[in-house]
Design a protein around this motif. Structure first.
Motif, mmCIF file in Angstrom:
data_model
loop_
_atom_site.group_PDB
_atom_site.id
_atom_site.type_symbol
_atom_site.label_atom_id
_atom_site.label_comp_id
_atom_site.label_asym_id
_atom_site.label_seq_id
_atom_site.Cartn_x
_atom_site.Cartn_y
_atom_site.Cartn_z
ATOM 1 N N GLU A 27 76.108 41.634 5.344
ATOM 2 C CA GLU A 27 75.904 40.761 6.498
ATOM 3 C C GLU A 27 75.223 39.462 6.102
ATOM 4 O O GLU A 27 75.579 38.393 6.596
ATOM 5 C CB GLU A 27 75.081 41.476 7.562
ATOM 6 C CG GLU A 27 75.820 42.612 8.240
ATOM 7 C CD GLU A 27 74.950 43.353 9.241
ATOM 8 O OE1 GLU A 27 73.902 42.806 9.662
ATOM 9 O OE2 GLU A 27 75.320 44.477 9.606
ATOM 10 N N ASN A 31 80.131 35.391 6.151
ATOM 11 C CA ASN A 31 80.200 34.215 7.024
ATOM 12 C C ASN A 31 79.196 34.365 8.157
ATOM 13 O O ASN A 31 79.075 35.423 8.767
ATOM 14 C CB ASN A 31 81.605 34.051 7.601
ATOM 15 C CG ASN A 31 82.583 33.618 6.546
ATOM 16 O OD1 ASN A 31 82.206 33.057 5.525
ATOM 17 N ND2 ASN A 31 83.856 33.887 6.766
ATOM 18 N N SER A 32 78.464 33.334 8.418
ATOM 19 C CA SER A 32 77.418 33.288 9.441
ATOM 20 C C SER A 32 76.222 34.175 9.105
ATOM 21 O O SER A 32 75.384 34.418 9.956
ATOM 22 C CB SER A 32 77.972 33.675 10.815
ATOM 23 O OG SER A 32 78.977 32.768 11.206
ATOM 24 N N GLY A 33 76.153 34.656 7.884
ATOM 25 C CA GLY A 33 74.990 35.438 7.456
ATOM 26 C C GLY A 33 73.830 34.524 7.121
ATOM 27 O O GLY A 33 73.979 33.310 6.953
ATOM 28 N N SER A 34 72.660 35.101 7.015
ATOM 29 C CA SER A 34 71.460 34.294 6.783
ATOM 30 C C SER A 34 71.505 33.569 5.439
ATOM 31 O O SER A 34 71.093 32.404 5.344
ATOM 32 C CB SER A 34 70.214 35.163 6.864
ATOM 33 O OG SER A 34 70.250 36.205 5.894
ATOM 34 N N GLN A 36 74.224 32.632 3.803
ATOM 35 C CA GLN A 36 75.249 31.602 3.924
ATOM 36 C C GLN A 36 74.691 30.395 4.678
ATOM 37 O O GLN A 36 74.880 29.253 4.276
ATOM 38 C CB GLN A 36 76.479 32.160 4.647
ATOM 39 C CG GLN A 36 77.600 31.166 4.823
ATOM 40 C CD GLN A 36 78.287 30.807 3.525
ATOM 41 O OE1 GLN A 36 78.353 31.626 2.626
ATOM 42 N NE2 GLN A 36 78.790 29.619 3.429
ATOM 43 N N GLU A 37 73.984 30.642 5.756
ATOM 44 C CA GLU A 37 73.410 29.555 6.550
ATOM 45 C C GLU A 37 72.351 28.786 5.752
ATOM 46 O O GLU A 37 72.285 27.564 5.831
ATOM 47 C CB GLU A 37 72.820 30.105 7.842
ATOM 48 C CG GLU A 37 73.898 30.595 8.804
ATOM 49 C CD GLU A 37 73.322 31.232 10.052
ATOM 50 O OE1 GLU A 37 72.088 31.382 10.149
ATOM 51 O OE2 GLU A 37 74.115 31.595 10.927
ATOM 52 N N SER A 38 71.547 29.503 4.986
ATOM 53 C CA SER A 38 70.528 28.839 4.164
ATOM 54 C C SER A 38 71.173 27.955 3.104
ATOM 55 O O SER A 38 70.727 26.831 2.865
ATOM 56 C CB SER A 38 69.634 29.878 3.492
ATOM 57 O OG SER A 38 68.891 30.579 4.442
ATOM 58 N N GLU A 40 74.170 26.582 3.223
ATOM 59 C CA GLU A 40 74.766 25.426 3.899
ATOM 60 C C GLU A 40 73.697 24.405 4.263
ATOM 61 O O GLU A 40 73.915 23.197 4.136
ATOM 62 C CB GLU A 40 75.529 25.879 5.136
ATOM 63 C CG GLU A 40 76.825 26.603 4.807
ATOM 64 C CD GLU A 40 77.533 27.126 6.043
ATOM 65 O OE1 GLU A 40 77.071 26.845 7.177
ATOM 66 O OE2 GLU A 40 78.543 27.823 5.878
#
Length: 49
Positions: A27, A31-34, A36-38, A40
């Motif tokens: 997770e 995609n949209s995981g913590s 991945q967001e960090s 980006e």
């Protein structure tokens, strides 16, 4: 140690915890995981300079 992991009740508990952690990691790096967001956010910060 191998016997504990493969045969004993303690091994069953360890495998359950490991599978739970595996799902949490999936997770986080998906995609949209913590993670991945960090990543980006870091890329956007670097590119904004």
């Amino acid at each position: 140690m191998v016997r504990r992991v493969m045969v004993d009740e303690e091994g069953v508990e360890m495998r359950v915890r490991i599978n739970d952690m595996k799902e949490m990691v999936k997770e986080a790096v998906g995609n949209s995981g913590s993670s991945q967001e960090s990543l980006e956010g870091l890329v956007k910060f670097i590119l904004s300079r």
